[in-house]
Design a protein around this motif. Structure first.
Motif, short mmCIF file in Angstrom:
data_model
loop_
_atom_site.label_atom_id
_atom_site.label_comp_id
_atom_site.label_asym_id
_atom_site.label_seq_id
_atom_site.Cartn_x
_atom_site.Cartn_y
_atom_site.Cartn_z
N ALA A 24 10.39 -4.29 7.19
CA ALA A 24 9.30 -3.75 8.01
C ALA A 24 8.78 -2.45 7.38
CB ALA A 24 9.75 -3.51 9.44
N PRO A 25 8.03 -2.55 6.29
CA PRO A 25 7.55 -1.34 5.61
C PRO A 25 6.73 -0.42 6.50
CG PRO A 25 7.26 -3.27 4.21
CD PRO A 25 7.67 -3.77 5.55
N GLN A 26 5.94 -0.98 7.42
CA GLN A 26 5.10 -0.14 8.26
C GLN A 26 5.94 0.72 9.21
OE1 GLN A 26 1.39 0.09 8.38
NE2 GLN A 26 2.28 1.95 9.24
N ILE A 27 6.99 0.15 9.80
CA ILE A 27 7.86 0.93 10.68
C ILE A 27 8.53 2.06 9.90
CG2 ILE A 27 9.93 0.88 12.12
CD1 ILE A 27 9.24 -1.92 12.95
N PRO A 83 0.84 -1.21 0.00
CA PRO A 83 0.00 0.00 0.00
C PRO A 83 0.87 1.25 0.00
CG PRO A 83 0.02 -1.01 2.18
CD PRO A 83 0.70 -1.98 1.25
N ALA A 84 0.35 2.33 -0.55
CA ALA A 84 1.10 3.59 -0.68
C ALA A 84 1.07 4.34 0.65
CB ALA A 84 0.54 4.44 -1.80
N LEU A 85 1.77 3.81 1.64
CA LEU A 85 1.74 4.38 2.99
C LEU A 85 2.42 5.74 3.07
CD1 LEU A 85 2.66 1.13 4.98
CD2 LEU A 85 0.38 2.11 4.63
N LEU A 103 10.99 2.77 -0.41
CA LEU A 103 10.41 4.10 -0.22
C LEU A 103 9.59 4.52 -1.43
CD1 LEU A 103 13.41 5.99 1.45
CD2 LEU A 103 11.33 5.16 2.57
N ARG A 104 10.11 4.24 -2.62
CA ARG A 104 9.36 4.59 -3.83
C ARG A 104 8.08 3.76 -3.94
NH1 ARG A 104 14.87 4.46 -6.26
NH2 ARG A 104 15.53 6.63 -6.59
N GLU A 105 8.18 2.47 -3.59
CA GLU A 105 6.99 1.61 -3.66
C GLU A 105 5.92 2.08 -2.68
OE1 GLU A 105 5.68 -3.11 -3.46
OE2 GLU A 105 7.78 -2.56 -3.20
N LEU A 106 6.33 2.64 -1.55
CA LEU A 106 5.38 3.17 -0.57
C LEU A 106 4.78 4.50 -1.01
CD1 LEU A 106 7.19 2.37 2.81
CD2 LEU A 106 5.25 1.15 1.79
N GLY A 107 5.24 5.02 -2.14
CA GLY A 107 4.66 6.24 -2.68
C GLY A 107 5.46 7.50 -2.44
N ALA A 108 6.63 7.41 -1.79
CA ALA A 108 7.42 8.60 -1.49
C ALA A 108 8.11 9.13 -2.74
CB ALA A 108 8.45 8.29 -0.41
#
Length: 458
Positions: free
Chosen positions: A426-429, A239-241, A266-271
């Protein structure tokens, strides 16, 4: 990663894991020279590095012409090891993996990765001071584990043709000496306290790599290893957190320890990522968060201190409560004072009280994790830096063995530690840190203890 699997990669390509009986045998440069040799022959080469390392991959990337990713079953997870190799196999003509330390050192070891991925190990053995005994060492490496394939070895630092003949004559039945690499000026690279000198500091690196490749060519090491079949599924999209989050990343000679997988995450998370140089730039880009990665700020203390405009911009960002992640060298630069190896004091960015200084003694080495209710950020520590500060750590990372690891400091939006995180674990952290939602005061003792959630283990 622990996400549901989707896209399937399936391909066969020549592959080998370059290892050794121990550190200092010459495997790093031989791996780089092999990559350059086959690249110069027109082949597409992909190189991976076993375990946490920033410096060797810089050399390997320049040698191969492709990004170098980490493979370490505990840090990256077994599934990620499989799919990165399988993905590379679909586009490459050759895959090389550089091991770490000795073939069987560590938990997991380079041998564990070789078995996990089905890749034969190709040990590099320094033949200095031995002849037929070389064969005994080769036999020991090949027979130590029944599940590991070792059919060939490379002799390094061979003194003469006669020396090479003696080494070859001493090889045990069923094993092949792939080649004998002579002692040569092109087969060495300069080092400093954390390992190899950074690739961008070596003006003649391409020339050296071409010369090293020619040495291997003359030694008969231009033959491709046997083909290996790779099959694995890629992780499902995240998800694009961090959608809309603009992250400024320090990247220059002082701040360079960055895993390509961390940038990908970071890019996959939408940053949106923007790079800047604390050494040369006088203003920050328009960003919502900062990442000050590890590197060698202690070698550039005077230049960083003289760039007062950049220091003021970083302090303004911090005082506004905006997120900052400072890792290792990044942490050292955040202190009020930075003491270099010559014991000269320089003004740091002044985000935290106290001083950071460099010592000859190593203060941290090994795999660690930052454990929270939101997941377990895995990574490592390796540094000669130390702090003198009145600050009380917010929490501590945990060593792979379960004991207390590195101090983690938090002030406003700043999260700072000698600990280097591997973001995909740990993408959420990671999203919490860069969005300013990471809160150490909510962590209970149980959440600051080791956990294996979301990872496979060798």
């Amino acid at each position: 990663m622990s996400h549901p699997m989707t896209t399937l990669f399936n391909a066969s390509v020549p592959a080998a894991l370059i290892s050794a009986p121990g550190s200092g045998q010459g495997k790093s440069l031989i791996t780089a020279a092999l990559a350059r040799l086959h690249r110069n022959a027109g082949r597409r080469v992909r190189v991976f590095k076993f375990g946490p390392d920033y410096l060797d991959p810089m050399i390997l990337e320049q040698a191969s012409g492709a990004p170098v990713y980490q493979l370490q079953p505990w840090m990256t997870g077994e599934e990620e090891c499989r799919w990165r190799l399988a993905q590379a196999a679909e586009e490459a003509d050759l895959i090389l993996v550089e091991g770490a330390m000795g073939l069987f050192d560590g938990t997991p070891s380079s041998a564990d990765l070789a078995v996990l991925a089905g890749i034969p190990a190709l040990p590099v053995i320094d033949s200095w001071g031995m002849a037929q005994t070389f064969g005994a060492i080769a036999l020991g490496l090949a027979s130590y584990r029944d599940d590991l394939v070792v059919n060939e070895v490379i002799a390094n630092r061979v003194a003469s043709q006669r020396h090479g003949d003696l080494v070859r004559e001493g090889m045990p039945a069923g094993m092949t000496l792939l080649g004998s690499v002579p002692r040569h000026a092109a087969m060495t690279l300069p080092e400093r306290h954390l390992g190899l000198v950074q690739a961008n500091e070596l003006a003649d690196l391409d020339t050296l790599l071409d010369e090293a490749a020619a040495v291997l060519q003359d030694a008969g090491l231009d033959r491709l290893p046997h083909a290996v079949s790779f099959s694995a599924a890629a992780p499902a999209p995240l998800p694009a957190l961090l959608k809309g989050c603009r992250i400024g990343i320090a990247r220059d000679a002082a701040f360079a320890f960055i895993y390509p997988a961390n940038l990908d995450l970071l890019r996959e998370l939408g940053a949106a990522l923007t790079f800047f140089s604390p050494l040369q730039d006088t203003t920050l880009p328009e960003v919502d968060a900062l990442w000050l990665p590890g590197g060698y700020p202690e070698l550039h203390g005077e230049t960083l201190a003289m760039n007062t405009a950049m220091g003021e911009a970083i302090r303004d960002h911090h005082h506004a409560g905006k997120p900052i992640l400072a890792e290792c060298g990044g942490l050292m630069s955040c202190m009020a004072t930075l003491v270099d190896g010559d014991e000269k004091r320089h003004a740091g960015f002044g985000l935290l009280p106290g001083e950071a200084f460099l010592t000859k003694k190593r203060h941290g080495l090994g795999m660690q994790a930052l454990v929270t209710p939101r997941g377990e950020l895995r990574g490592h520590t390796f540094h000669h830096g130390s702090l003198s500060t009145p600050l009380t750590p917010a929490i501590f990372s945990r060593k792979q063995t379960g004991t207390e690891g590195e101090a983690v400091y938090q002030d406003k939006g700043l999260v700072a530690s000698f600990f280097h995180g591997y973001f995909p674990s740990a993408p959420q952290i990671v999203a919490d840190i860069f969005s300013g939602q990471f809160r150490t005061d909510t962590l209970s003792p149980d959440h600051n203890a080791p956990s294996r959630t979301g990872h496979d283990h060798a």
